[in-house]
Design a protein around this motif. Structure first.
Motif, PDB file in Angstrom:
ATOM      1  N   THR A  66      63.870  75.625  -9.554  1.00 52.85           N
ATOM      2  CA  THR A  66      64.482  74.717  -8.587  1.00 52.85           C
ATOM      3  C   THR A  66      65.446  75.463  -7.678  1.00 52.85           C
ATOM      4  O   THR A  66      65.457  75.261  -6.457  1.00 52.85           O
ATOM      5  CB  THR A  66      65.228  73.579  -9.319  1.00 52.85           C
ATOM      6  OG1 THR A  66      64.307  72.897 -10.172  1.00 52.85           O
ATOM      7  CG2 THR A  66      65.815  72.589  -8.329  1.00 52.85           C
ATOM      8  N   LEU A  67      66.263  76.329  -8.243  1.00 50.42           N
ATOM      9  CA  LEU A  67      67.213  77.104  -7.440  1.00 50.42           C
ATOM     10  C   LEU A  67      66.482  77.974  -6.427  1.00 50.42           C
ATOM     11  O   LEU A  67      66.885  78.067  -5.261  1.00 50.42           O
ATOM     12  CB  LEU A  67      68.077  77.987  -8.349  1.00 50.42           C
ATOM     13  CG  LEU A  67      68.864  77.297  -9.469  1.00 50.42           C
ATOM     14  CD1 LEU A  67      69.709  78.330 -10.219  1.00 50.42           C
ATOM     15  CD2 LEU A  67      69.750  76.195  -8.924  1.00 50.42           C
ATOM     16  N   CYS A 184      73.347  74.612 -14.669  1.00 47.06           N
ATOM     17  CA  CYS A 184      72.707  74.783 -13.365  1.00 47.06           C
ATOM     18  C   CYS A 184      73.221  73.765 -12.357  1.00 47.06           C
ATOM     19  O   CYS A 184      73.365  74.075 -11.162  1.00 47.06           O
ATOM     20  CB  CYS A 184      71.182  74.679 -13.505  1.00 47.06           C
ATOM     21  SG  CYS A 184      70.418  76.092 -14.329  1.00 47.06           S
ATOM     22  N   LEU A 188      74.860  74.599  -8.842  1.00 46.22           N
ATOM     23  CA  LEU A 188      74.217  74.122  -7.626  1.00 46.22           C
ATOM     24  C   LEU A 188      75.090  73.170  -6.817  1.00 46.22           C
ATOM     25  O   LEU A 188      75.075  73.195  -5.584  1.00 46.22           O
ATOM     26  CB  LEU A 188      72.893  73.434  -7.990  1.00 46.22           C
ATOM     27  CG  LEU A 188      71.928  73.105  -6.851  1.00 46.22           C
ATOM     28  CD1 LEU A 188      71.497  74.362  -6.111  1.00 46.22           C
ATOM     29  CD2 LEU A 188      70.705  72.379  -7.410  1.00 46.22           C
ATOM     30  N   TYR A 193      78.214  78.858  -4.324  1.00 44.10           N
ATOM     31  CA  TYR A 193      76.888  79.478  -4.403  1.00 44.10           C
ATOM     32  C   TYR A 193      75.777  78.451  -4.189  1.00 44.10           C
ATOM     33  O   TYR A 193      74.776  78.740  -3.518  1.00 44.10           O
ATOM     34  CB  TYR A 193      76.711  80.165  -5.755  1.00 44.10           C
ATOM     35  CG  TYR A 193      75.367  80.833  -5.904  1.00 44.10           C
ATOM     36  CD1 TYR A 193      75.106  82.049  -5.288  1.00 44.10           C
ATOM     37  CD2 TYR A 193      74.355  80.232  -6.641  1.00 44.10           C
ATOM     38  CE1 TYR A 193      73.855  82.653  -5.407  1.00 44.10           C
ATOM     39  CE2 TYR A 193      73.105  80.831  -6.764  1.00 44.10           C
ATOM     40  CZ  TYR A 193      72.868  82.040  -6.143  1.00 44.10           C
ATOM     41  OH  TYR A 193      71.636  82.618  -6.252  1.00 44.10           O
ATOM     42  N   GLY A 194      75.958  77.263  -4.747  1.00 42.73           N
ATOM     43  CA  GLY A 194      74.948  76.229  -4.571  1.00 42.73           C
ATOM     44  C   GLY A 194      74.800  75.818  -3.117  1.00 42.73           C
ATOM     45  O   GLY A 194      73.674  75.643  -2.614  1.00 42.73           O
ATOM     46  N   LEU A 197      72.749  78.326  -1.333  1.00 41.50           N
ATOM     47  CA  LEU A 197      71.309  78.184  -1.555  1.00 41.50           C
ATOM     48  C   LEU A 197      70.719  77.123  -0.637  1.00 41.50           C
ATOM     49  O   LEU A 197      69.669  77.343  -0.003  1.00 41.50           O
ATOM     50  CB  LEU A 197      71.032  77.812  -3.016  1.00 41.50           C
ATOM     51  CG  LEU A 197      71.267  78.877  -4.077  1.00 41.50           C
ATOM     52  CD1 LEU A 197      71.001  78.300  -5.461  1.00 41.50           C
ATOM     53  CD2 LEU A 197      70.387  80.096  -3.841  1.00 41.50           C
ATOM     54  N   TYR A 198      71.380  75.967  -0.545  1.00 40.13           N
ATOM     55  CA  TYR A 198      70.904  74.903   0.333  1.00 40.13           C
ATOM     56  C   TYR A 198      70.916  75.361   1.789  1.00 40.13           C
ATOM     57  O   TYR A 198      70.000  75.066   2.562  1.00 40.13           O
ATOM     58  CB  TYR A 198      71.765  73.649   0.175  1.00 40.13           C
ATOM     59  CG  TYR A 198      71.424  72.801  -1.018  1.00 40.13           C
ATOM     60  CD1 TYR A 198      70.234  72.078  -1.067  1.00 40.13           C
ATOM     61  CD2 TYR A 198      72.301  72.718  -2.102  1.00 40.13           C
ATOM     62  CE1 TYR A 198      69.923  71.284  -2.161  1.00 40.13           C
ATOM     63  CE2 TYR A 198      71.992  71.933  -3.211  1.00 40.13           C
ATOM     64  CZ  TYR A 198      70.809  71.212  -3.231  1.00 40.13           C
ATOM     65  OH  TYR A 198      70.508  70.441  -4.328  1.00 40.13           O
ATOM     66  N   ALA A 221      69.513  84.477  -7.153  1.00 41.35           N
ATOM     67  CA  ALA A 221      68.690  83.324  -7.530  1.00 41.35           C
ATOM     68  C   ALA A 221      67.470  83.763  -8.336  1.00 41.35           C
ATOM     69  O   ALA A 221      67.132  83.152  -9.362  1.00 41.35           O
ATOM     70  CB  ALA A 221      68.252  82.558  -6.288  1.00 41.35           C
ATOM     71  N   THR A 264      61.945  68.484  -4.748  1.00 38.21           N
ATOM     72  CA  THR A 264      62.389  69.711  -4.091  1.00 38.21           C
ATOM     73  C   THR A 264      61.357  70.117  -3.055  1.00 38.21           C
ATOM     74  O   THR A 264      60.172  70.226  -3.362  1.00 38.21           O
ATOM     75  CB  THR A 264      62.588  70.840  -5.118  1.00 38.21           C
ATOM     76  OG1 THR A 264      63.591  70.447  -6.051  1.00 38.21           O
ATOM     77  CG2 THR A 264      63.028  72.128  -4.439  1.00 38.21           C
TER      78      THR A 264
END
Length: 326
Positions: A66-67, A184, A188, A193-194, A197-198, A221, A264
């Motif tokens: 997912t990440l 997680c 996220l 950091y989350g 990622l987005y 990641a 996702t």
């Protein structure tokens, strides 16, 4: 840092993902009800616990997947990472090492192999699907070269309580899944950091412009996914106490399917861990139900692949309509 955070692209988290989660939850109830009518064994405690344990490794790997997909990447080699890690774990046990040494070996091997994929996609600029496909073949070759087509069996059950045990009546497998998804989720949704990622998944160029270290974030990641694959290998060995030659052959497809079924986006920038977990549950109850009603296991892959095509097609059509509307 405040001005950087304010410039990040808006996160598309609310309605599409939540809708997918509700639809998937309803599908789980409907499919579960159908299998419970078709087989008297489906809703038994023994079957449900066994299904939970059988889905443990997939759930762990899917959290890491997912990440990676949220940031716009993908990893089709994760089954190979899990296999190589499991072989190193098995060989370490056979060499007489205790779990105090074996556990770090399993986790470190998965992390390093995952970081290798991150290095290929960032520093060498190889497209993720190509890089991880190549890695998949390399890892598979390593696996067969090391074990020579034979199982590694008779391994100690030191870590078995993590899978087969109970804590105040609650299956340990469930607690492990909740712990991994909880960590997680914090990574996220509660840490910068989350958001990075987005942001990378939404627009990598915009992420660079606001000062995000894109390469480092991507490598991390893939390394986290590798770490979780190594952990899944430890749980696999703990559950079966051997290493089979076909370990990890379907886990990449299933993890990608669970992640995308859960909402996702394959294009990145959208996704949730809850949706992924629901996707894992859906896949495992379908597989378990088909076995109970006597359907060939070959149909499991057909159904999962078909669902993946349907969801990706629906997402593509929805994205095309949104672009026209804009």
């Amino acid at each position: 840092m405040a001005h950087v955070t304010g410039l990040l692209p808006p996160l598309r988290l609310a309605s599409p993902t939540a809708t997918r989660e509700l639809v998937l939850f309803a599908a789980i109830l409907i499919v579960g009800a159908g299998f419970s009518l078709a087989s008297p064994y489906f809703l038994t405690v023994v079957n449900l616990v066994q299904t939970l344990r059988a889905g443990l490794e997939l759930a762990i790997v899917s959290a890491g997947m997912t990440l990676v997909i949220i940031m716009g990447g993908i990893d089709v080699s994760v089954g190979g990472i899990m296999a190589v890690s499991a072989i190193l774990i098995g060989k370490s046990y056979q060499a007489g090492l205790s779990s105090w040494f074996v556990v770090p070996i399993g986790l470190a091997s998965g992390t390093l192999l995952g970081a290798w994929n991150g290095f290929l996609t960032t520093k060498l600029r190889v497209p993720p699907i190509i890089a991880t496909l190549g890695s998949m073949y390399i890892f598979s070759a390593i696996m067969f070269l090391v074990i020579g087509g034979a199982w590694i069996s008779g391994l100690p059950g030191t870590l078995s309580p993590l899978v087969n045990g109970k804590v105040v009546g609650i299956p340990a497998s469930l607690l492990v899944i909740l712990a991994v998804y909880g960590l997680c989720w914090v990574l996220l949704r509660q840490l910068p950091y989350g958001r990075h990622l987005y942001a990378i998944g939404s627009s990598e160029q915009s992420a660079k412009l606001v000062g995000i270290n894109v390469d480092r974030t991507k490598i991390a990641a893939y390394a986290i996914l590798g770490l979780l694959a190594g952990f899944a290998a430890l749980l696999y060995v703990a559950r079966l106490r051997n290493v089979e030659i076909n370990i990890g052959t379907t886990v990449a497809l299933e993890a990608i399917a669970a992640t995308i079924l859960g909402g996702t986006s394959i294009r990145g920038g959208v996704g949730s861990l809850l949706g992924t977990l629901l996707g894992v549950v859906f896949i495992r109850i379908v597989q378990n139900g088909l076995v109970l009603i006597g359907v060939s296991s070959l149909w499991e892959t057909v159904i999962i692949g078909g669902l993946l095509i349907v969801v990706l097609t629906a997402d593509a059509l929805g994205n095309r309509n949104n672009q026209r509307g804009a």
